[in-house]
Design an enzyme around this catalytic site. Structure first.
Site, mmCIF file in Angstrom:
data_model
loop_
_atom_site.group_PDB
_atom_site.id
_atom_site.type_symbol
_atom_site.label_atom_id
_atom_site.label_comp_id
_atom_site.label_asym_id
_atom_site.label_seq_id
_atom_site.Cartn_x
_atom_site.Cartn_y
_atom_site.Cartn_z
ATOM 1 N N SER A 20 38.058 41.546 77.266
ATOM 2 C CA SER A 20 38.494 41.866 75.891
ATOM 3 C C SER A 20 37.478 41.441 74.847
ATOM 4 C CB SER A 20 39.848 41.211 75.602
ATOM 5 O OG SER A 20 39.771 39.815 75.785
ATOM 6 N N THR A 152 63.419 66.704 41.677
ATOM 7 C CA THR A 152 64.170 66.385 42.895
ATOM 8 C C THR A 152 64.116 67.669 43.719
ATOM 9 O OG1 THR A 152 66.295 67.117 41.987
ATOM 10 C CG2 THR A 152 65.751 64.806 41.663
ATOM 11 N N HIS A 153 64.058 67.537 45.016
ATOM 12 C CA HIS A 153 63.879 68.701 45.909
ATOM 13 C C HIS A 153 62.626 69.502 45.546
ATOM 14 C CE1 HIS A 153 68.168 68.033 46.951
ATOM 15 N NE2 HIS A 153 68.294 67.832 45.655
ATOM 16 N N SER A 274 33.436 72.537 49.117
ATOM 17 C CA SER A 274 33.555 73.283 50.361
ATOM 18 C C SER A 274 32.174 73.796 50.744
ATOM 19 C CB SER A 274 34.518 74.458 50.154
ATOM 20 O OG SER A 274 34.210 75.500 51.055
ATOM 21 N N LYS A 280 35.472 75.263 45.086
ATOM 22 C CA LYS A 280 36.444 74.298 45.565
ATOM 23 C C LYS A 280 36.165 72.865 45.147
ATOM 24 C CE LYS A 280 39.146 74.606 48.582
ATOM 25 N NZ LYS A 280 40.086 75.062 49.537
ATOM 26 N N ASN A 282 38.130 69.539 46.561
ATOM 27 C CA ASN A 282 39.216 69.114 47.453
ATOM 28 C C ASN A 282 39.510 67.621 47.339
ATOM 29 O OD1 ASN A 282 39.291 71.739 48.485
ATOM 30 N ND2 ASN A 282 37.758 71.267 50.049
ATOM 31 N N GLU A 287 43.913 63.204 51.176
ATOM 32 C CA GLU A 287 44.346 63.836 52.431
ATOM 33 C C GLU A 287 44.100 62.914 53.623
ATOM 34 O OE1 GLU A 287 42.662 67.828 52.778
ATOM 35 O OE2 GLU A 287 42.949 68.074 50.629
ATOM 36 N N GLN A 319 47.138 41.436 75.945
ATOM 37 C CA GLN A 319 45.761 41.579 75.474
ATOM 38 C C GLN A 319 45.607 42.873 74.653
ATOM 39 O OE1 GLN A 319 42.352 40.183 77.836
ATOM 40 N NE2 GLN A 319 41.852 42.331 78.142
ATOM 41 N N LYS A 322 45.699 43.408 70.383
ATOM 42 C CA LYS A 322 44.663 43.205 69.365
ATOM 43 C C LYS A 322 44.031 44.488 68.835
ATOM 44 C CE LYS A 322 43.435 39.848 72.043
ATOM 45 N NZ LYS A 322 44.828 39.513 72.423
HETATM 46 N N1 ARG Z 1 42.055 37.790 76.469
HETATM 47 C C1 ARG Z 1 43.398 37.339 76.601
HETATM 48 C C2 ARG Z 1 44.299 38.060 75.619
HETATM 49 O O1 ARG Z 1 43.790 38.579 74.710
HETATM 50 C C3 ARG Z 1 43.476 35.872 76.347
HETATM 51 C C4 ARG Z 1 44.587 35.200 77.069
HETATM 52 C C5 ARG Z 1 44.312 35.311 78.522
HETATM 53 N N2 ARG Z 1 45.202 34.504 79.304
HETATM 54 C C6 ARG Z 1 45.329 34.702 80.602
HETATM 55 N N3 ARG Z 1 46.097 33.919 81.228
HETATM 56 N N4 ARG Z 1 44.704 35.653 81.236
HETATM 57 O O2 ARG Z 1 45.471 38.113 75.776
#
Ligand code: ARG
Length: 455
Positions: A20, A152-153, A274, A280, A282, A287, A319, A322
């Protein structure tokens, strides 16, 4: 790291899959601060020596400095940010580095890192929201008396002031701030010291660590401490609402900028042309904000789905929290960053708004109110005004220029003063109920919102 138990190394594809560091490296600062607090607590509790603690703190401070300056880069061969910092520390200071992980697990480490990261990011987002609200409020002040149809609407309904319409968004974003602050309060308890899941046999001082890291207290169940991601869901929910508000505002800006409405014109700096149609202009930014809203909703669903089937306590699935969280944070920040100056530089076209307000019989309610004031029950007045509107449509005129004798053919309660009573200026000027659309009410809203911003 776990060479003792294993006879061979992880397959290289499995290793990549498992790792990670490419995204959790974002939390290096929080990880290092958490480790410094942990080392100091271990020393204070005499679990490690003062010398080892000094070496660890110096080593970690050096790593932080070098990562900040770019002198040190992340080793993508490490599994995650926690492993990277520990390995780098041990490379720098030797054996003392190996003592840092006493009475700790990556499970409580990651739980504390994410909380601190989110705490910092939420503060940035609150600052961006405050800027946006302040820009909206300035525009509203300039438009306190600008008359525009209210809808409204998506049908013209009643005349309102454009300042009033804008202040509706200021109220939404103010609530968004309070939602973030509320979630931040609930999140601000340290899970550090929960260790893998069951706590530890060492005589640690969790409260000391929590205080060093500016938490309001500690989590009181170690299993919950390492397995809770409610705060991530709460924050992404709050982010989703911010995006929903930005998206509704975007939709209106896109409509208002169209040739059909021409209520506003966005600054050239926030529009695009455009590649084929030379005429144009835009509203791409609006958007895109509307489009990116779906992304943040997706992040919310990712988190909710991720957590729903997980047995206690930590599971590697977590994990995956994140990337969704970081994506939502980045998206909200990016959107707020362009949205505020887009609003600040937006040109309002009061003449076009007024012209639109003169069509569509948006003062019909006021005409009914006129009859009600003369003693007619509202339902009866409503019916008569409906008939008058139908008559106007037939005669290609509006309520403001239907002749008096036509009015009096319906009821002799009508007098000359009705024209004054249904003028657009009177319609908005008289809507003085608290929170209503009159310019004075808009002023009061502006005073309130500016007061909240300066708190
Ligand atoms: N990289 C892991 C996470 O983001 C950290 C915690 C890992 N813990 C484990 N027991 N493998 O969740």
């Amino acid at each position: 790291m776990w060479a003792g138990r294993f006879a061979k190394a992880l397959d290289s594809k499995a290793d990549d899959f498992n790792s990670s560091i490419r995204f959790d490296c974002k939390m290096y600062k929080q990880d290092i601060m958490g480790s410094i607090a942990h080392a100091e607590m271990l020393a204070a509790q005499k679990i490690i020596s003062a010398e080892d603690c000094d070496a660890i703190v110096d080593g970690l401070s050096g790593i932080l400095e070098d990562l900040n300056s770019g002198a040190l880069s992340f080793d993508m061969a490490c599994e995650d940010i926690h492993m990277f910092v520990e390995a780098e520390l041990t490379r720098r200071i030797g054996d003392a580095g190996k003592r840092l992980h006493t009475a700790r697990s990556r499970n409580d480490q990651v739980a504390v890192d994410v909380r601190m990261y989110l705490r910092d990011e939420a503060q940035d987002i609150v600052a961006l929201l405050k800027q946006l609200i302040s820009d909206i409020t300035d525009q509203a002040e300039a438009c306190r008396g600008v008359i525009v149809p209210g809808y409204t609407h998506l049908q013209r309904a009643q005349p309102i002031t454009f300042g009033h319409h804008l202040m509706a968004y200021a109220m939404m974003f103010l609530r968004d701030i309070s939602r973030l602050e509320d979630a931040a309060k609930r999140m601000n308890y340290s899970p550090l010291g929960s260790c893998a899941l069951a706590g530890t046999t060492y005589h640690t001082n969790r409260r000391m660590e929590a205080e060093k890291l500016h938490f309001d207290g500690i989590t009181l169940n170690s299993i919950d401490g390492v397995s809770d991601r409610d705060f991530c869901v709460e924050f992404i929910s709050a982010f989703s609402l911010i995006m929903m508000h930005l998206s509704r505002f975007s939709e209106e800006i896109i409509l208002w900028s169209s040739w059909e409405f021409r209520y506003v014109e966005l600054d050239d700096a926030y529009t695009t042309g455009s590649s084929i149609m030379p005429q144009k202009k835009n509203s791409d930014m609006a958007e895109l904000v509307r489009g990116k809203t779906g992304r943040v909703y997706g992040d919310l669903i990712t988190l909710l789905t991720l957590m729903k089937g997980l047995p206690l306590a930590y599971n590697k699935d977590m994990q995956e929290d994140k990337e969704a969280l970081f994506d939502a944070i980045e998206t909200v920040k990016m959107c707020l960053d362009v949205f505020a100056p887009m609003i600040r530089t937006m040109k309002v076209k009061p003449d076009n708004m007024y012209k639109a307000a003169q069509e569509g019989f948006i003062n019909a309610t006021d005409l009914a109110d006129y009859l009600t004031r003369e003693g007619m029950p509202f339902r009866a007045a409503y019916k008569i005004v409906g008939e008058i509107v139908a008559e106007c449509i037939q005669k290609h005129c509006v309520l403001d220029n239907l002749p008096m004798e036509d009015y009096r053919a319906h009821t002799d309660l009508f007098e000359e003063d009705l024209y004054e009573e249904i003028s657009l200026e009177t319609c908005v000027g008289k809507r003085i109920s608290e929170g209503g659309t009159s310019p004075e009410s808009v002023d009061a809203q502006i005073v309130y919102v500016r007061g909240e911003l300066s708190k």
